[in-house]
Design an enzyme around this catalytic site. Structure first.
Site, PDB file in Angstrom:
ATOM      1  N   PHE A  28       0.858  -1.181   0.000  1.00 47.12           N
ATOM      2  CA  PHE A  28       0.000   0.000   0.000  1.00 47.12           C
ATOM      3  C   PHE A  28       0.897   1.235   0.000  1.00 47.12           C
ATOM      4  O   PHE A  28       1.973   1.229   0.596  1.00 47.12           O
ATOM      5  CB  PHE A  28      -0.903   0.054   1.245  1.00 47.12           C
ATOM      6  CG  PHE A  28      -1.972  -0.999   1.286  1.00 47.12           C
ATOM      7  CD1 PHE A  28      -3.222  -0.761   0.721  1.00 47.12           C
ATOM      8  CD2 PHE A  28      -1.735  -2.221   1.876  1.00 47.12           C
ATOM      9  CE1 PHE A  28      -4.212  -1.725   0.765  1.00 47.12           C
ATOM     10  CE2 PHE A  28      -2.719  -3.197   1.922  1.00 47.12           C
ATOM     11  CZ  PHE A  28      -3.967  -2.947   1.362  1.00 47.12           C
ATOM     12  N   HIS A  76      -4.580   2.636   4.664  1.00 48.06           N
ATOM     13  CA  HIS A  76      -4.689   1.916   3.397  1.00 48.06           C
ATOM     14  C   HIS A  76      -5.309   2.793   2.316  1.00 48.06           C
ATOM     15  O   HIS A  76      -5.831   2.283   1.322  1.00 48.06           O
ATOM     16  CB  HIS A  76      -5.527   0.644   3.562  1.00 48.06           C
ATOM     17  CG  HIS A  76      -4.955  -0.341   4.521  1.00 48.06           C
ATOM     18  ND1 HIS A  76      -5.109  -0.223   5.886  1.00 48.06           N
ATOM     19  CD2 HIS A  76      -4.202  -1.452   4.324  1.00 48.06           C
ATOM     20  CE1 HIS A  76      -4.483  -1.226   6.489  1.00 48.06           C
ATOM     21  NE2 HIS A  76      -3.925  -1.984   5.557  1.00 48.06           N
TER      22      HIS A  76
END
Length: 691
Positions: free
Chosen positions: A435, A481
């Site tokens: 991420f 995220h």
């Protein structure tokens, strides 16, 4: 070669003495001319010469080595002249390492007759990961048939470190991978007991040997680094094992520090142990040994001392008077030339069906790996069990095997930095940071090692790597995220950055990145992967053929405005990328024919020509980003447009992005409130059109 009674050939012993007295003479000349040489920072090997020569003299041209900034004796050991090092001392144009761009004893070398030295930075301990990447690459080549394993003297990697650097977390990442995968790398740790002014008692809970013992599979040997015989024979033994058994070692060498930390930090300022360190000087110890054991007469050593000083003085004068770089030299080797300069291949083959972006990327990687055995993929969770948390690597491990597609530990620094070494041995690594929120531990390597390698090695060591970074907010990903990080990454010079908005560009840019000899970061918006987010259907397009490439620095008009609207002053330009393209396309539906959407596709290089040309035609410009706007890449776009197109504008260039908050909340209502949307873009468009 016949060995002497000391266990080392007389010829080797005499050459070691010649090099040791040369290194000592260099230090003395530098001290005698301190005001002249202190213009640029340097350090010397005084106290470390024995272990450095023991290593340098035994390396082969097929080996790779990462000397650190005190290793001038090691560089003499591999065959460099004092003159070569002094050209860097004075930052001269013909400096063989960097062309006058970086500090003394910061080598990068690609000579056929010497060990290879990829670029490494001054940042403490950062060389451990790239050099371990070299060893990982050597192992890959051997296991995939790219290297003849029956060849005599298989290559190894050597990484030189100071003991203080071993406290760096990135050194731990390197040790972990070397031990885990049993890589052919030797870490040489020269322990003089000091950082700069902080000593070992203040800063280290244990020495490097004790620390490395915790990495099972990394064999450790501790030696007296002032004893040339012990050092040479230990290195000889370990190299013999490594060339056959292909496993890692750490050599912990105890040495004194006899000169300054660097020319800018004088030993007299803080040292209270200079007398004790002087008692362990390897030079008189080696000299006395050679005389006492009858290897050579004292007068012959005196002659070598005299000749060494004469050589050093002559080289010093020649280097001092050599040409400085020309001003135009500043502008060379920021990037290596890429062969991809024009769009090529078929973007829309006959019969091609709409394909989601994640599959276009997957197929691109598969095609590259099918055609190129030097291409491999690694990162967290990309292996066969999962194939990536977004299934972006699904089936690849099954198709290509665990040597070519494999999981790494949770080590973003290693994932990114190892590509330096992989590239150096001729591989084409594709790696993934899971991420964008987790790219931060890898920025050290991206900034200090990848981005500067081509420039600071004077073009010898560009880093060919593709770094895939899923990015962006959607579906309540929460604060860890969902982040957009492009503004930080675009501030790192020396890398290329793609941010595609659809599957065709995703594939074309990835193929171009593969052929590009420079490091490439590809931001891949998670919300566009499957076109499941409402309003992102345009990301799903017919998949281009295998030969399709999109050159970096070429934007695309995602939506054209009607000519009549442009000429009547009723049009507006939206400059954007990634998810912003889809917000703009949907917002434009409320203003038929009035909106042109320029999809940048790459953030560096940037298609400034197309952006300025479009801005001049429309006069009203909106820049859309997913980041909070303040201090961002988007604001820099707006500033550039205003600087270059001011007289053509109908009003100020406006930027639209997320609300300026520290993180994207988990709650769906808060997330939607924070990030842009088609509705927010449409509102901004309406306000600008009203000018």
């Amino acid at each position: 070669m016949v060995k002497s009674k000391l266990g080392v050939a007389k010829k080797t012993l005499l050459e070691a003495y010649r090099l040791m007295t040369t290194a000592k003479s260099m230090t003395e000349v530098y001290e005698d001319n301190f005001k002249l040489v202190s213009k640029y920072v340097h350090a010397t090997a005084r106290g470390h010469e024995a272990i450095q020569l023991a290593v340098g003299m035994q390396l082969l041209p097929q080996d790779y080595v990462a000397p650190y900034y005190r290793d001038d004796a090691m560089l003499l050991g591999i065959g460099m002249r004092p003159y070569d090092l002094m050209l860097q001392l004075f930052a001269k144009r013909e400096d063989p390492f960097s062309g006058g761009r970086t500090y003394y004893a910061h080598p990068s070398l690609r000579d056929d007759d010497k060990p290879k030295i990829p670029h490494q930075s001054s940042a403490t301990g950062m060389q451990a990961i790239p050099t371990t990447g070299v060893a990982l690459g050597l192992q890959y080549r051997e296991r995939t048939g790219l290297q003849d394993t029956n060849a005599k003297d298989l290559p190894i990697a050597v990484c030189s470190l100071g003991d203080a650097s071993v406290t760096e977390g990135e050194v731990a990442e390197a040790f972990q991978m070397a031990a885990l995968r049993q890589l052919p790398i030797m870490y040489i740790v020269q322990d003089n007991g000091w950082d700069i002014s902080a000593n070992a008692e203040e800063t280290r809970a244990q020495n490097a040997a004790e620390y490395a013992a915790g990495f099972h599979g990394l064999e450790v040997r501790s030696i007296d680094g002032t004893d040339f015989l012990e050092s040479y024979q230990t290195i000889e033994d370990v190299l013999k094992i490594m060339r056959k058994e292909r496993r890692p070692f750490l050599i912990h060498a105890d040495v004194p520090l006899l000169n300054h930390h660097t020319s800018g930090v004088r030993k007299e300022w803080y040292r209270d142990d200079l007398e004790e360190h002087a008692t362990r000087d390897p030079f008189p110890r080696f000299r006395e040994l050679l005389i006492e054991e009858g290897v050579v007469k004292e007068k012959n050593l005196d002659k070598l001392d005299k000749e060494a000083m004469e050589t050093v003085l002559a080289d010093f004068a020649e280097a001092r008077d050599a040409d400085d770089p020309a001003p135009d030299d500043l502008y060379t080797h920021d990037f290596a030339p890429t062969p991809i300069t024009e769009e090529a291949g078929n973007r829309r083959p006959e019969g091609a069906t709409p394909t989601v972006m994640v599959d276009c990327a997957l197929h691109a990687v598969q095609e590259m790996m099918d055609a190129n055995p030097e291409c491999l993929l690694y990162g967290q969770d990309v292996g066969g069990r999962l194939g990536g948390v977004f299934r972006e690597a699904a089936t690849l491990a099954q198709k290509f095997g665990d040597e070519r597609v494999f999981n790494t530990p949770i080590q973003e620094a290693f994932i990114i930095g190892s590509t330096v070494g992989m590239s150096a041995v001729g591989l084409k690594p594709i790696v993934e940071v899971q991420f964008a929120d987790y790219i931060w531990p890898g920025l050290n390597q991206l900034f200090t090692e990848l981005s500067r390698s081509c420039y600071l090695s004077n073009g010898k060591w560009p880093v060919s790597s593709i770094i895939r970074v899923p990015i962006g907010a959607y579906g309540s990903g929460g604060p860890y995220h969902s982040s957009s990080v492009e503004s930080v990454v675009t501030n790192i010079r020396g890398i290329k950055i793609a941010y595609p908005s659809n599957g065709a560009d995703m594939k074309g840019l990835m193929k171009a990145a593969f052929h590009d000899p420079n490091p490439v970061v590809i931001f891949e918006h998670k919300g566009l992967y499957w076109s499941k987010v409402p309003g992102t259907g345009a990301a799903k397009v017919p998949e281009p053929d295998a030969d399709y490439v999109v050159p970096f620095g070429k934007s695309r008009v995602a939506l054209e405005a009607e000519v009549t609207k442009v000429t009547s002053g009723e049009s507006l330009l939206v400059v954007t990328y990634g998810m912003g393209v889809h917000w703009a396309l949907n917002a434009a539906k409320s203003h038929p024919g009035q909106i042109e959407v320029l999809d940048l596709r790459t953030l560096y290089p940037l298609d400034e020509e197309a952006m300025y040309e479009a801005a001049k035609r429309h006069g009203k410009i909106l820049v859309v980003t997913e980041e909070p706007v303040q201090g961002t890449f988007a604001q820099s776009l707006a500033a550039r447009i205003q600087e270059h197109c001011f007289e053509y504008l109908d009003g100020p260039v406006r930027t639209l992005g997320s609300v300026n908050m520290p993180a994207i909340p988990l709650n769906e209502v808060l997330e939607k409130t924070m990030i842009p949307s088609a509705e927010k873009v449409e509102k901004a468009i309406a306000e600008l059109l009203a000018y």
